[in-house]
Scaffold this motif. Structure first.
Motif, PDB file in Angstrom:
ATOM      1  N   PHE A 188       9.727   7.086  -3.201  1.00  0.00           N
ATOM      2  CA  PHE A 188       9.272   6.277  -2.070  1.00  0.00           C
ATOM      3  C   PHE A 188       7.994   6.803  -1.438  1.00  0.00           C
ATOM      4  N   GLY A 189       7.247   7.632  -2.171  1.00  0.00           N
ATOM      5  CA  GLY A 189       5.956   8.087  -1.679  1.00  0.00           C
ATOM      6  C   GLY A 189       6.069   9.200  -0.655  1.00  0.00           C
ATOM      7  N   GLY A 190       4.928   9.546  -0.084  1.00  0.00           N
ATOM      8  CA  GLY A 190       4.845  10.750   0.737  1.00  0.00           C
ATOM      9  C   GLY A 190       4.671  10.499   2.223  1.00  0.00           C
ATOM     10  N   THR A 249       0.811  -1.218   0.000  1.00  0.00           N
ATOM     11  CA  THR A 249       0.000   0.000   0.000  1.00  0.00           C
ATOM     12  C   THR A 249       0.848   1.275   0.000  1.00  0.00           C
ATOM     13  N   PHE A 250       1.898   1.320   0.824  1.00  0.00           N
ATOM     14  CA  PHE A 250       2.649   2.572   1.015  1.00  0.00           C
ATOM     15  C   PHE A 250       3.450   2.987  -0.218  1.00  0.00           C
ATOM     16  N   LEU A 251       3.934   2.014  -0.996  1.00  0.00           N
ATOM     17  CA  LEU A 251       4.743   2.394  -2.168  1.00  0.00           C
ATOM     18  C   LEU A 251       3.890   2.593  -3.416  1.00  0.00           C
ATOM     19  N   SER A 252       2.765   1.880  -3.490  1.00  0.00           N
ATOM     20  CA  SER A 252       1.887   1.868  -4.671  1.00  0.00           C
ATOM     21  C   SER A 252       2.598   1.175  -5.835  1.00  0.00           C
ATOM     22  N   PRO A 253       1.826   0.630  -6.784  1.00  0.00           N
ATOM     23  CA  PRO A 253       2.459  -0.080  -7.909  1.00  0.00           C
ATOM     24  C   PRO A 253       3.261   0.854  -8.815  1.00  0.00           C
ATOM     25  N   PHE A 254       3.077   2.157  -8.694  1.00  0.00           N
ATOM     26  CA  PHE A 254       3.885   3.067  -9.512  1.00  0.00           C
ATOM     27  C   PHE A 254       5.357   2.969  -9.122  1.00  0.00           C
ATOM     28  N   ASN A 255       5.607   2.846  -7.813  1.00  0.00           N
ATOM     29  CA  ASN A 255       6.996   2.791  -7.352  1.00  0.00           C
ATOM     30  C   ASN A 255       7.563   1.373  -7.290  1.00  0.00           C
ATOM     31  N   PHE A 256       6.724   0.386  -7.015  1.00  0.00           N
ATOM     32  CA  PHE A 256       7.243  -0.974  -6.787  1.00  0.00           C
ATOM     33  C   PHE A 256       6.137  -1.989  -7.032  1.00  0.00           C
ATOM     34  N   ARG A 257       6.513  -3.139  -7.599  1.00  0.00           N
ATOM     35  CA  ARG A 257       5.539  -4.212  -7.822  1.00  0.00           C
ATOM     36  C   ARG A 257       6.119  -5.504  -7.235  1.00  0.00           C
ATOM     37  N   ALA A 258       5.497  -5.965  -6.146  1.00  0.00           N
ATOM     38  CA  ALA A 258       6.080  -7.061  -5.356  1.00  0.00           C
ATOM     39  C   ALA A 258       6.085  -8.397  -6.095  1.00  0.00           C
TER      40      ALA A 258
END
Ligand SMILES: *Cc1c(COP(=O)(O)O)cnc(C)c1O
Length: 386
Positions: free
Chosen positions: A300-302, A181-190
């Protein structure tokens, strides 16, 4: 187009490409038990099956799930009534009395409550420090079914080495479930780094406007999809079409919004880390040796965590900045501020707070997409009256 931004254009999913939610190989048990329905041509096409009853499927929900699957680079996904519904439906089908879970610490407060509920049902959760995955192997034994981690632990904003956790999960034959949730798929895809299931509270960045509660879980395993989907349908934890519509509209600007959250997160963390009145600041942009799997992150998000010398100062800071609204959610376009010890982790004991690295003078910022200079001066002003 760069790999990371694949799927972030507004037309990422074209109607013609939208795959059937269950792929070809999966049969859905609920329909097997009601075969009498299938005798009528009216119910015999895939399209009608998908839309026979909204708890089981709906065109708006399918369109959203198809889009989210593209964003997360996943084959399958399920839309839920909340992030917690997604988390519990991703864990519960895979554990039974006597089994155990290995989870990072800290985790989201709701997830912690779920682990307490599972403990009463005979499923123990053993925890490891988010930044120290070498603590994991000794915690795993024959009873371990699930390793659970948040990519960025809530609220203290520490990165967890998903890639190496996935190696451990595979060598011990357990599932790796990741709350991203915190990174969102824009920053990272597990899933790209070996997670079996990736979860998002859509209430946060993906919807992004603080006006929807819903969740999503995705996977590349048809068998895993089937279990989560069945749990969703029997528990009635399906999301509703209006929330799917709103989330779809929010998701169309995810890329643009995440660039602003990334920029503001980094700028505010940097400002706070240089301020003598602030005792501690956490944001991945401040950490030098990040796990390799985060090397391709755009940011890394906000979410920025900080501590002030006293609880009174933390309260004053939280209530003094004109651009920050005191509220518990995160990931929306507007900057929100909260004290985890009073809200998301209010149920935790002093001992648990300490173990999780959360101080009673800790403040969590969720930086929105406001103009960066405006945000920085608003925060400087709030700090100046401490
Ligand atoms: C908010 C949140 C959840 C729970 O999501 P809901 O949609 O509120 O149920 C789970 N994990 C994380 C990291 C969150 O921030």
């Amino acid at each position: 187009m760069k790999k990371q931004t694949r799927g972030f254009s507004t037309n990422a999913v074209h109607a013609g490409e939208a795959s059937h939610r269950f792929g070809d190989a999966v049969t859905v048990p609920v329909f097997q038990t009601s075969n009498f329905l299938m005798n009528d041509d009216k119910y015999s096409t895939d399209e009608n099956l998908d839309n026979v009853y909204t708890r089981l499927g709906n065109p708006t929900i399918s369109a959203l799930v198809d889009k989210l699957n593209v964003l997360c680079n996943a084959s399958y996904g399920v839309f839920f009534s909340s992030g917690m519904a997604a988390i519990s439906s991703a864990i519960k089908p895979f554990v039974d009395r006597g089994d155990s879970i290995v989870s990072c610490r800290p985790v989201y407060g709701g997830t912690l409550s779920l682990f307490e509920e599972l403990a009463h049902a005979g499923v123990a959760a053993r925890t490891f420090t988010a930044t120290r995955i070498e603590e994991v192997p000794p915690l795993i034994d024959h009873s371990t079914r699930v390793i659970f981690a948040e990519t960025l632990s809530n609220p203290t904003s520490r990165l967890v080495d998903i890639e190496n956790l996935a190696v451990m999960a595979r060598s011990h034959n357990t599932l790796l479930i990741v709350d991203n949730t915190f990174l969102s798929p824009f920053n990272f895809r597990a899933l790209e780094y070996g997670a079996h299931i990736e979860i998002h509270s859509l209430s946060k960045y993906i919807n992004g406007h603080s006006d929807v509660i819903s969740g999503y879980a995705c996977t590349n395993g048809a068998d895993l999809l089937e279990k989560m989907w069945k749990t969703m349908s029997t528990n009635g934890s399906n999301g509703n079409p209006l929330d799917a519509f709103l989330t779809m509209r929010g998701a169309k600007t995810l890329g643009l919004r995440m660039q602003a959250h990334n920029r503001n997160g980094e700028a505010v963390a940097s400002l706070l880390s240089r301020h003598p009145g602030v005792s501690r600041v956490e944001h991945p942009s401040l950490v030098e040796d990040r796990p390799a799997c985060f090397g391709g992150c755009d940011g890394f998000g906000g979410i920025v965590y900080l501590e002030l010398p006293s609880k009174e100062q933390a309260l004053r800071f939280m209530r003094n900045a004109d651009l920050m609204t005191e509220a518990t959610s995160l990931g929306g376009v507007e900057t929100l501020v909260t004290m985890p010890s009073l809200t998301s982790h209010a149920g935790s004991s002093e001992y648990d707070l300490l173990a999780a690295g959360i101080s009673s003078s800790g403040v969590r910022l969720s930086l929105g997409i406001e103009d960066c200079e405006d945000l920085l001066s608003s925060i400087m002003e709030a700090l100046s009256v401490l």
